[in-house]
Design an enzyme around this catalytic site. Structure first.
Site, mmCIF file in Angstrom:
data_model
loop_
_atom_site.group_PDB
_atom_site.id
_atom_site.type_symbol
_atom_site.label_atom_id
_atom_site.label_comp_id
_atom_site.label_asym_id
_atom_site.label_seq_id
_atom_site.Cartn_x
_atom_site.Cartn_y
_atom_site.Cartn_z
ATOM 1 N N GLY A 15 3.065 -1.107 96.006
ATOM 2 C CA GLY A 15 2.231 -1.822 94.859
ATOM 3 C C GLY A 15 0.622 -1.937 95.142
ATOM 4 N NE ARG A 34 3.334 6.400 83.714
ATOM 5 C CZ ARG A 34 2.700 5.307 83.423
ATOM 6 N NH1 ARG A 34 2.657 4.706 82.070
ATOM 7 N NH2 ARG A 34 2.119 4.834 84.611
ATOM 8 C CD GLU A 64 0.913 -5.611 86.324
ATOM 9 O OE1 GLU A 64 0.957 -4.467 85.944
ATOM 10 O OE2 GLU A 64 -0.219 -6.046 86.270
HETATM 11 C C1 UD1 Z 1 -1.625 -1.471 87.077
HETATM 12 C C2 UD1 Z 1 -2.106 -3.174 87.035
HETATM 13 C C3 UD1 Z 1 -2.268 -3.262 85.502
HETATM 14 C C4 UD1 Z 1 -3.056 -2.690 84.944
HETATM 15 C C5 UD1 Z 1 -3.233 -1.158 84.996
HETATM 16 C C6 UD1 Z 1 -4.312 -0.265 84.655
HETATM 17 C C7 UD1 Z 1 -0.895 -3.813 89.027
HETATM 18 C C8 UD1 Z 1 0.234 -4.533 89.393
HETATM 19 N N1 UD1 Z 1 -1.039 -3.596 87.734
HETATM 20 O O1 UD1 Z 1 -0.723 -1.253 86.370
HETATM 21 O O2 UD1 Z 1 -2.255 -4.647 85.429
HETATM 22 O O3 UD1 Z 1 -3.233 -2.792 83.588
HETATM 23 O O4 UD1 Z 1 -2.914 -0.801 86.376
HETATM 24 O O5 UD1 Z 1 -3.830 0.939 84.477
HETATM 25 O O6 UD1 Z 1 -2.032 -3.837 89.627
HETATM 26 N N2 UD1 Z 1 -1.431 2.724 93.528
HETATM 27 C C9 UD1 Z 1 -1.412 2.669 94.623
HETATM 28 N N3 UD1 Z 1 -0.202 2.278 95.561
HETATM 29 C C10 UD1 Z 1 0.705 1.803 94.984
HETATM 30 C C11 UD1 Z 1 0.878 1.632 93.585
HETATM 31 C C12 UD1 Z 1 -0.126 1.827 92.897
HETATM 32 O O7 UD1 Z 1 -2.344 3.269 95.382
HETATM 33 O O8 UD1 Z 1 1.810 1.390 95.671
HETATM 34 C C13 UD1 Z 1 -2.349 3.119 92.576
HETATM 35 C C14 UD1 Z 1 -2.012 4.400 91.582
HETATM 36 O O9 UD1 Z 1 -2.264 5.664 92.181
HETATM 37 C C15 UD1 Z 1 -2.927 4.135 90.491
HETATM 38 C C16 UD1 Z 1 -3.232 2.464 90.370
HETATM 39 O O10 UD1 Z 1 -2.775 2.142 91.911
HETATM 40 O O11 UD1 Z 1 -4.108 4.728 90.483
HETATM 41 C C17 UD1 Z 1 -2.544 1.949 89.417
HETATM 42 O O12 UD1 Z 1 -1.113 2.039 89.529
HETATM 43 P P1 UD1 Z 1 0.041 2.364 88.427
HETATM 44 O O13 UD1 Z 1 1.328 2.220 89.127
HETATM 45 O O14 UD1 Z 1 -0.343 3.189 87.368
HETATM 46 O O15 UD1 Z 1 -0.085 0.907 87.888
HETATM 47 P P2 UD1 Z 1 0.209 0.337 86.500
HETATM 48 O O16 UD1 Z 1 1.570 0.083 86.311
HETATM 49 O O17 UD1 Z 1 -0.399 1.254 85.519
HETATM 50 CA CA CA Z 2 3.420 1.364 87.865
#
Ligand code: UD1
Ligand code: CA
Length: 458
Positions: free
Chosen positions: A79, A15, A151
């Site tokens: 994830g 985004r 989620e």
């Molecule tokens: C996630 C949370 C959500 C929370 C939100 C807060 C989960 C499943 N969901 O959602 O409950 O309200 O953050 O901002 O945890 N990342 C990795 N590896 C991955 C996926 C993500 O390192 O495979 C990292 C991303 O870089 C980021 C963080 O984890 O810093 C969150 O990932 P993002 O995809 O933004 O999660 P949200 O859908 O926002």
């Molecule tokens: Ca996400």
């Protein structure tokens, strides 16, 4: 208790629509991740494990020297639960684990420390109350107690109305977290291993779960796009301006000051609108900074006045100096007391002794100028021959006339005079007047072109 921190930063940051990894976008002049690492480091953990993905090499390069950081590569990204599971084998089994997202730059040590403390032998997570919770994981509660996290993509309409959201900050003992993660499946709308599922699993197993609502939601909410980044920037800038004001500085408009680094200021400084500070800046007392100045990595002594539109970079400025308007002080500038640097004057690797003045349109580079010198309008040090830089040494009490060209290497001794318009290429001795220009000659009986054309000429 030993603490190890896992920072999740493998996300693509789609985004942001950027070629730069999201966690490398700057807030208050430093990458988002730098803020998170600083806050994590303040907890004095044994190690900070940063999970990176596609743009991992850029991120690693940026933090190559950061102490205690070890890198975990997560590819493919399956994830947040998968990301933590990748890091866990590198964490000591006796540690308490704190998970933080890499995109929450406004988080502070107090909240994280609370989360770690409250985890105990169970699970603690930080939540926030949002007016617009869209996109976040929602905290499901039963009889007031946390029951799980759903989620956004998986939530029912009813659950979407919940305003308490998951911030992604979570702490638990290593063994518990490893155990709970082992039970997480990717059976959801996004087909991802959700870290958030550990909460419901813990509740089912009667593991104590504590939710800590953050007092300021802004401080624990992640940044996903540039609009959120801009809001976070303003939030941080407001706090930085408030800290300066608390120290006795007048900030004409806290919304129009930007601090991208660290500013230490004495009492009764006045900072006008549109000022940007970068790097490490130290102001004495009673320093006045006019509108639209940029000041980086510099020290300004007591009673210095910087007039509008000036740029100061890497300068040491003694008390009582008057700078600008429109002055440009470049790295290596050292000004003695009460020096005046006026409009359109540029200095670089130059020292000017107490009371020296260069009030208009001058360039003073690779030079030492003694006390009480006057550098006239348009005077320049010619420091560069196209290959090398050379120095100009000017004693004290020297008067350099307007539009003088001082060709370095050059020495001008104490109390010498350089006539206006001179090109000076060799030493000017003490108290001498150097004149290096064509002598004026007046031509008598000269016919101007207009008269020649009219045929009225001689
Ligand atoms: C996630 C949370 C959500 C929370 C939100 C807060 C989960 C499943 N969901 O959602 O409950 O309200 O953050 O901002 O945890 N990342 C990795 N590896 C991955 C996926 C993500 O390192 O495979 C990292 C991303 O870089 C980021 C963080 O984890 O810093 C969150 O990932 P993002 O995809 O933004 O999660 P949200 O859908 O926002
Ligand atoms: Ca996400």
């Amino acid at each position: 208790m030993t603490l190890e921190v896992i920072v999740l930063a493998a996300g693509a940051g789609t985004r942001m629509r950027s070629g730069l990894a999201k966690v490398l976008h700057p807030l208050a002049g430093r990458p988002l991740l730098a803020h998170v690492l600083d806050v994590a480091a303040a907890l004095e953990p044994r190690r900070i494990h940063v999970v990176v993905g596609e743009q991992g090499d850029d991120v690693k390069a940026c933090f190559a020297d950061y102490p205690k950081v070890s890198w975990v590569t997560q590819q493919p990204r399956l994830g947040t639960g998968h990301a933590v599971a990748k890091a866990l084998p590198l964490v000591a089994a006796d540690a308490t684990v704190l998970v933080v997202l890499g995109d929450v730059p406004l988080v502070h040590t107090g909240i994280l420390a609370d989360c770690v403390r409250r985890a105990g032998t169970g699970l603690a997570l930080v939540t926030a109350e949002l007016d617009d919770p869209a996109g976040f994981g929602r905290i499901r509660r039963r009889d007031g107690r946390v029951a799980g996290i759903v989620e956004d993509a998986d939530a029912s309409e009813q659950e979407r109305a919940i305003r308490e959201v998951n911030t992604g900050i979570l702490a638990a003992p290593w063994a518990l977290l490893a155990d709970l993660l082992g039970a997480v499946s990717a059976d959801n709308v996004q087909g991802e291993y959700y870290l958030t599922d550990v909460v419901e699993i813990a509740v089912e197993r009667d593991v104590p779960v504590v939710a800590l609502p953050a007092p300021q939601a802004e401080e624990v909410i992640g940044i996903n796009d540039r609009a959120q980044l801009a809001r976070a920037e303003r939030y941080r800038q407001r706090r930085l301006a408030e800290a300066l004001m608390a120290d006795g500085v007048t900030v004409m408009d806290p919304a129009r000051l930007d601090i991208r680094g660290r500013v230490v200021a004495g009492r009764d400084c006045v900072i006008d609108v549109g000022v940007v500070f970068e790097g490490d800046v130290t102001l004495g007392s009673n320093v006045t900074i006019g509108p639209n100045c940029v000041i980086r990595d510099s020290t300004l002594g007591d009673d210095v006045e910087v007039r509008p539109m000036s740029c100061i970079d890497g300068a040491a400025i003694a008390p009582g100096c008057l700078i600008g308007p429109y002055a440009r002080l470049r790295p290596g500038t050292e000004l003695g007391e009460a020096v005046h640097i006026g409009n359109f004057v540029e200095t670089k690797k130059a020292s000017l002794g107490a009371g020296a003045k260069a009030n208009h349109l001058a360039y003073v580079g690779d030079a030492a100028v003694g006390a009480a010198c006057n550098i006239g309008a348009g005077a320049i040090t010619c420091n560069y021959d196209g290959v090398d830089k050379h120095r100009t040494e000017i004693g004290s009490g020297v008067f350099v006339g307007s539009n003088a060209t001082l060709v370095a290497p050059l020495v001008v001794e104490d109390d010498a005079y350089v006539a206006a318009g001179s090109t000076i290429t060799s030493t000017v001795e003490r108290e001498n007047l150097a004149v290096g220009r064509g002598r004026q000659r007046n031509i008598q009986g000269w016919t101007p072109p207009a008269r020649r054309r009219d045929g009225k000429g001689a």
